[in-house]
Design an enzyme around this catalytic site. Sequence first.
Site, PDB file in Angstrom:
ATOM      1  N   HIS A  85       2.019   8.576  10.147  1.00 58.44           N
ATOM      2  CA  HIS A  85       1.078   9.498   9.246  1.00 58.44           C
ATOM      3  C   HIS A  85       0.084   8.870   8.678  1.00 58.44           C
ATOM      4  CE1 HIS A  85      -0.531  11.674   5.845  1.00 58.44           C
ATOM      5  NE2 HIS A  85       0.583  12.304   6.566  1.00 58.44           N
ATOM      6  N   GLU A 133      -3.808  15.356  11.644  1.00 57.75           N
ATOM      7  CA  GLU A 133      -4.318  15.926  10.753  1.00 57.75           C
ATOM      8  C   GLU A 133      -5.459  15.134  10.690  1.00 57.75           C
ATOM      9  OE1 GLU A 133      -0.394  16.403   7.516  1.00 57.75           O
ATOM     10  OE2 GLU A 133      -0.587  14.418   8.142  1.00 57.75           O
TER      11      GLU A 133
END
Length: 214
Positions: A85, A133
Site C-alpha cells: 500500500h 492508487e
Amino acid sequence: MFVLVNLKTYPCDPIEVAEAVRDVDDRTDARLAVAPQAAHLERVAETGVETWAQHVDPIEHGSNTGQTLAESVADAGADGTLINHSEQRLKLADIDGSVRAAERAGLETVVCANNPAQIGAAAALGPDAVAVEPPELIGTGTPVSQADPDVVEDAVDAAAGVDADVSVLCGAGISTGEDVVAAGDLGAEGVLLASGVAKADDPTAALEDLVDPL
Ligand SMILES: O=C(CO)COP(=O)(O)O
C-alpha cells in the site's frame, strides 16, 4: 465489482464497519470485503465478513520481531492481503517475497502501486490483482476515476500487457456509487477505498450508496 474497504488506522469501530460490510454484501451482487488493522483481524473475521489484512511481511516462521507473518494472518481468519500500500511501501524484492508468503499461507493478494508503470511491474510478480492508487488523491475525496481517468485505463492496459489473469482495482477518493461505476467503465474490476466508509457517520448508508448502482 469488488469493493475492498481499508480501515487503515482510522478511529472507527472495526466490528461495526465489518458488520455493515457483511450486511450490505448480503444484499448486493457486488463482492465486499474489509481490511482492518492486524490486531482486529480475528474479531472482524468472526463477524463472517470477507476479511483482508492490510499488509504481510516477506518472512517465514522464525527469528523476526514486530513483523506480520502471512500464516498468522490466515489463522486469524483473513482471506487475503494488501501488499505495498502507498502508506506501507516495500522494495520490489520484498513485494515479491510478500506475494510468495501470502500464497504459501493461502491468502488472495492485491499489490498496490502508484502509477501504470509500477502496475506493470507488480503484475509481473503474479498476484491475484493489482490496485492503482495515485498517492496525491488518497484521502482527498476527489475520485481517481474523475480526476485522472487515464491512470486507470493505462493501469488496466499495463496489467493486461503483462498478465491477462491479473485483475485491476483502482482507488483514491472513491466514495459514491457513481465513482464505482466510473471505475468499472474505465476497465477496473473493483475499487479500494477507505475514508468514504471508515470516516462516515453512517457506514451502512455509505456502503449502500457505493453499491446502489451495481
Ligand atoms: O488508500 C486508499 C485505500 O487503500 C484510498 O483511501 P481513500 O478512499 O481515503 O482515498
